[in-house]
Design an enzyme around this catalytic site. Structure first.
Site, PDB file in Angstrom:
ATOM      1  N   LYS A   1       0.846  -1.193   0.000  1.00 45.59           N
ATOM      2  CA  LYS A   1       0.000   0.000   0.000  1.00 45.59           C
ATOM      3  C   LYS A   1       0.878   1.238   0.000  1.00 45.59           C
ATOM      4  O   LYS A   1       1.455   1.614   1.011  1.00 45.59           O
ATOM      5  CB  LYS A   1      -0.944   0.045   1.204  1.00 45.59           C
ATOM      6  CG  LYS A   1      -2.104   1.000   0.912  1.00 45.59           C
ATOM      7  CD  LYS A   1      -2.777   1.535   2.136  1.00 45.59           C
ATOM      8  CE  LYS A   1      -2.055   2.696   2.757  1.00 45.59           C
ATOM      9  NZ  LYS A   1      -1.965   3.906   1.910  1.00 45.59           N
TER      10      LYS A   1
ATOM     11  N   GLU B   1      10.205   1.899   9.996  1.00 42.03           N
ATOM     12  CA  GLU B   1      11.135   2.999   9.686  1.00 42.03           C
ATOM     13  C   GLU B   1      10.362   4.291   9.850  1.00 42.03           C
ATOM     14  O   GLU B   1       9.465   4.571   9.057  1.00 42.03           O
ATOM     15  CB  GLU B   1      11.641   2.863   8.240  1.00 42.03           C
ATOM     16  CG  GLU B   1      12.397   1.590   7.948  1.00 42.03           C
ATOM     17  CD  GLU B   1      13.665   1.462   8.767  1.00 42.03           C
ATOM     18  OE1 GLU B   1      14.202   2.497   9.212  1.00 42.03           O
ATOM     19  OE2 GLU B   1      14.112   0.332   8.978  1.00 42.03           O
TER      20      GLU B   1
ATOM     21  N   GLU C   1       9.503  16.873  14.273  1.00 42.37           N
ATOM     22  CA  GLU C   1       9.905  16.720  12.871  1.00 42.37           C
ATOM     23  C   GLU C   1       9.065  17.691  12.026  1.00 42.37           C
ATOM     24  O   GLU C   1       7.840  17.594  12.005  1.00 42.37           O
ATOM     25  CB  GLU C   1       9.643  15.280  12.426  1.00 42.37           C
ATOM     26  CG  GLU C   1      10.095  15.004  11.024  1.00 42.37           C
ATOM     27  CD  GLU C   1       9.763  13.585  10.561  1.00 42.37           C
ATOM     28  OE1 GLU C   1       8.660  13.100  10.857  1.00 42.37           O
ATOM     29  OE2 GLU C   1      10.615  12.977   9.896  1.00 42.37           O
TER      30      GLU C   1
HETATM   31  P1  NAD Z   1       2.168   8.411   7.460  1.00 42.67           P
HETATM   32  O1  NAD Z   1       2.558   7.642   8.651  1.00 42.67           O
HETATM   33  O2  NAD Z   1       1.045   9.361   7.568  1.00 42.67           O
HETATM   34  O3  NAD Z   1       1.784   7.420   6.265  1.00 42.67           O
HETATM   35  C1  NAD Z   1       2.687   6.454   5.777  1.00 42.67           C
HETATM   36  C2  NAD Z   1       1.901   5.320   5.153  1.00 42.67           C
HETATM   37  O4  NAD Z   1       1.204   4.632   6.181  1.00 42.67           O
HETATM   38  C3  NAD Z   1       0.841   5.765   4.153  1.00 42.67           C
HETATM   39  O5  NAD Z   1       0.741   4.804   3.132  1.00 42.67           O
HETATM   40  C4  NAD Z   1      -0.418   5.780   5.008  1.00 42.67           C
HETATM   41  O6  NAD Z   1      -1.596   5.615   4.248  1.00 42.67           O
HETATM   42  C5  NAD Z   1      -0.178   4.590   5.904  1.00 42.67           C
HETATM   43  N1  NAD Z   1      -0.853   4.607   7.207  1.00 42.67           N
HETATM   44  C6  NAD Z   1      -1.181   5.665   7.976  1.00 42.67           C
HETATM   45  N2  NAD Z   1      -1.791   5.253   9.110  1.00 42.67           N
HETATM   46  C7  NAD Z   1      -1.813   3.894   9.062  1.00 42.67           C
HETATM   47  C8  NAD Z   1      -2.298   2.888   9.927  1.00 42.67           C
HETATM   48  N3  NAD Z   1      -2.906   3.177  11.085  1.00 42.67           N
HETATM   49  N4  NAD Z   1      -2.164   1.590   9.566  1.00 42.67           N
HETATM   50  C9  NAD Z   1      -1.538   1.277   8.407  1.00 42.67           C
HETATM   51  N5  NAD Z   1      -1.093   2.186   7.534  1.00 42.67           N
HETATM   52  C10 NAD Z   1      -1.213   3.483   7.863  1.00 42.67           C
HETATM   53  O7  NAD Z   1       3.489   9.142   6.945  1.00 42.67           O
HETATM   54  P2  NAD Z   1       3.656  10.127   5.704  1.00 42.67           P
HETATM   55  O8  NAD Z   1       3.137  11.474   6.082  1.00 42.67           O
HETATM   56  O9  NAD Z   1       3.148   9.476   4.481  1.00 42.67           O
HETATM   57  O10 NAD Z   1       5.245  10.175   5.568  1.00 42.67           O
HETATM   58  C11 NAD Z   1       6.061  11.055   6.266  1.00 42.67           C
HETATM   59  C12 NAD Z   1       6.704  10.373   7.453  1.00 42.67           C
HETATM   60  O11 NAD Z   1       7.420   9.232   7.023  1.00 42.67           O
HETATM   61  C13 NAD Z   1       7.721  11.254   8.141  1.00 42.67           C
HETATM   62  O12 NAD Z   1       7.543  11.117   9.532  1.00 42.67           O
HETATM   63  C14 NAD Z   1       9.049  10.675   7.716  1.00 42.67           C
HETATM   64  O13 NAD Z   1      10.124  10.890   8.603  1.00 42.67           O
HETATM   65  C15 NAD Z   1       8.726   9.228   7.625  1.00 42.67           C
HETATM   66  N6  NAD Z   1       9.683   8.527   6.793  1.00 42.67           N
HETATM   67  C16 NAD Z   1      10.585   7.693   7.401  1.00 42.67           C
HETATM   68  C17 NAD Z   1      11.553   7.051   6.637  1.00 42.67           C
HETATM   69  C18 NAD Z   1      12.562   6.129   7.255  1.00 42.67           C
HETATM   70  O14 NAD Z   1      13.205   5.387   6.507  1.00 42.67           O
HETATM   71  N7  NAD Z   1      12.740   6.133   8.553  1.00 42.67           N
HETATM   72  C19 NAD Z   1      11.586   7.265   5.251  1.00 42.67           C
HETATM   73  C20 NAD Z   1      10.649   8.139   4.682  1.00 42.67           C
HETATM   74  C21 NAD Z   1       9.688   8.768   5.460  1.00 42.67           C
END
Ligand code: NAD
Length: 480
Positions: A171, A246, A383
């Site tokens: 997803k 991550e 962040e």
């Molecule tokens: P997010 O957590 O809002 O969403 C990430 C993904 O998870 C999306 O596909 C979303 O639809 C899904 N998701 C959200 N809630 C969920 C749940 N309860 N169950 C299952 N899936 C769920 O994050 P974002 O805004 O898309 O991305 C930005 C964040 O990602 C930042 O915090 C960034 O630091 C982090 N990030 C971390 C890494 C790493 O390698 N550590 C890399 C890239 C981004």
């Protein structure tokens, strides 16, 4: 208007609900994507379960051939994939073409090669027994990724998952689904059997949560926010699933007075503002040893001001659009809070004008530098995930390390010094999963990738990924 359905066992599946996809650089809706329900996810899991037996018993050399073929197709379609990625995220097209999509191909090549060299473990008990350890794929893996580096991060999971013989339900973020959708055509063309990779789209709290909670998905690999990661840990943990998370970062970039300042400034600007500051590894908290603090700030600000904000489709653009209007408000809100806490905005700090008529409704925000903040304030602790850095001086090595470690995150850090002994000492003391010394984003895919503290659980990359996607089983045979 483009319509992006789910792809289950190579066939499109239309959903009941649809989500609008906005091109961030223009603010215009240009596509809709399916919003999967738990029942849709269940169909995807079923397809993946059906494909698992055949794929997991396919010889590794054949799986490797399919992955190499896929990498070649990605190279062939680089321009098309890069355009989709740029349109979905607002990142400069030139960057998507030169960095993101080549890395997607590399992810598949890397794991296609790695499985050919995988070794098992053997433990001898002379005179009484021998042990050998089998590693078998876990089954259906749930792979969930964010919007900032859409295909690069999703394939960093798909490649090791399927290389080791698992099938998967993926997803991508509901904000940037197009390149993942296009990938599915290439997966079929590469001869990877239907159902090995299934692409589900939709909101995290519905489609994502249904993957996490599905009883037939024993392994979850997630990249995203610490907030969602913590929810996933609670739910997947309660079901005793294997999970790798991550998560977010607030990465310190520590500059000692003996550093090569030209190099440190040039790379720190890149580390701060690449992808509009929307990379989990961005060095967003810059700490500078007092004797060079003022010089560093002045030169960094001058360089940040010189970056060219523009239409992502223009090859000269260095800073494109943020992912969208809501995110821009979140970034701007933290900048306003920083100002209210006594911070000085040295450059940027409010929405940038649209670079041309096409981008009139775009979410453009300039490189922003804030000084004079207390280490405990929100802008130093949360962040921001945008083109915003804070800068503070420190007096000596101990204080530099203390400030660097002073957040709940622990993803990556950067150290600038010419003193080799100090580089080792600080790298040892700093609480992050990744430490770069005199560089940033130099990535060897064999190395462990991931964070400590609230930045994650587990590691991706190289052997770590091969281990995560396989279950060890020890066999002990008595020899007398
Ligand atoms: P997010 O957590 O809002 O969403 C990430 C993904 O998870 C999306 O596909 C979303 O639809 C899904 N998701 C959200 N809630 C969920 C749940 N309860 N169950 C299952 N899936 C769920 O994050 P974002 O805004 O898309 O991305 C930005 C964040 O990602 C930042 O915090 C960034 O630091 C982090 N990030 C971390 C890494 C790493 O390698 N550590 C890399 C890239 C981004």
């Amino acid at each position: 208007m483009d319509r992006i359905p789910l792809t289950i066992a190579d066939a499109p599946l239309e959903t009941r609900d649809w989500i609008d996809i906005v091109e961030p650089a223009t603010g215009q809706v240009y596509a809709t994507v399916g919003d999967a329900t738990a029942a849709d996810v269940d169909r995807a899991v079923q397809a993946a379960s059906d494909a698992f037996g055949g794929w997991s018993s396919t010889p590794a050399s054949e799986r490797s051939d399919r992955l190499y073929a896929l990498a070649d197709l990605i190279d062939r379609d680089t321009d098309r994939l890069a355009l989709a990625e740029s349109k979905d995220t607002g990142k400069p097209l030139s960057v998507a073409r030169a960095v993101d999509i080549p890395r997607v191909a590399l992810n598949f090549r890397f794991f296609a090669g790695a499985i050919l060299h995988a070794e098992g473990a053997f433990h001898d008990m002379p005179g009484s027994a021998i042990n050998y350890t089998l590693r078998r794929p876990r089954g259906v893996a749930g792979l969930i990724s964010p919007w900032n580096l859409p295909l690069y991060l999703l394939t960093w999971k798909i490649a090791p998952a399927i290389a080791t013989g698992n099938s998967c339900v993926c997803k991508p973020s509901e904000m940037s689904p197009m390149s993942a959708h296009l990938l599915m055509e290439l997966i079929a063309e590469a001869g990877i059997p239907p159902g090995v990779v299934n692409m589900v789209h939709g909101r995290g709290e519905r489609a994502g949560a249904a993957i996490i909670e599905h009883p037939d998905v024993p392994a979850i690999s997630f990249t995203g926010s610490t907030r969602a990661g913590s929810w996933i840990a609670r739910h997947a943990g309660a079901m005793l699933k294997r999970y790798s998370l991550e998560l977010g970062g607030k990465n310190p970039n520590v500059i000692f007075a003996d550093a090569d300042l030209d190099d440190a400034i040039e790379t720190s600007v890149r580390a701060a503002f690449s992808n509009q500051g929307q990379i989990c590894l961005c060095g967003s908290r810059i700490l500078v040893e007092r004797p060079v603090y003022h010089e560093f700030v002045d030169r960094f600000v001058e360089r940040a001001r010189s970056l060219r904000i523009g239409d992502p489709l223009d090859d000269a653009t260095q800073v494109g659009s943020l992912i969208g209007e809501d995110h821009l408000h979140k970034v701007d809100g933290l900048v306003r809070l920083a100002e209210d806490s006594g911070g000085t905005i040295r450059c940027g700090g409010k929405r940038a004008e649209a670079p041309n008529d096409r981008c009139e409704g775009g979410a453009f925000y300039p490189p922003t530098v804030i000084t004079g903040l207390d280490a405990e304030c929100d802008a130093e602790q949360e962040e921001i995930f945008g083109p915003v850095v804070t800068m503070s001086p420190f007096e000596d090595e101990d204080e530099g390390v203390r400030l660097a470690n002073g957040t709940r995150y622990g993803l990556a850090s950067i150290i600038w010094t010419r003193d080799l002994a100090r580089a080792h000492r600080v790298a040892e003391r700093i609480e992050t999963g990744i430490v770069w010394v005199n560089c940033w984003m130099l990535r060897d895919l064999r190395t462990p990738f991931g964070g400590t503290k609230q930045s994650g659980v587990g590691r991706e990359g190289g052997l770590e990924a091969l281990r995560f996607f396989t279950e060890p089983k020890n066999v002990c045979i008595r020899t007398r």
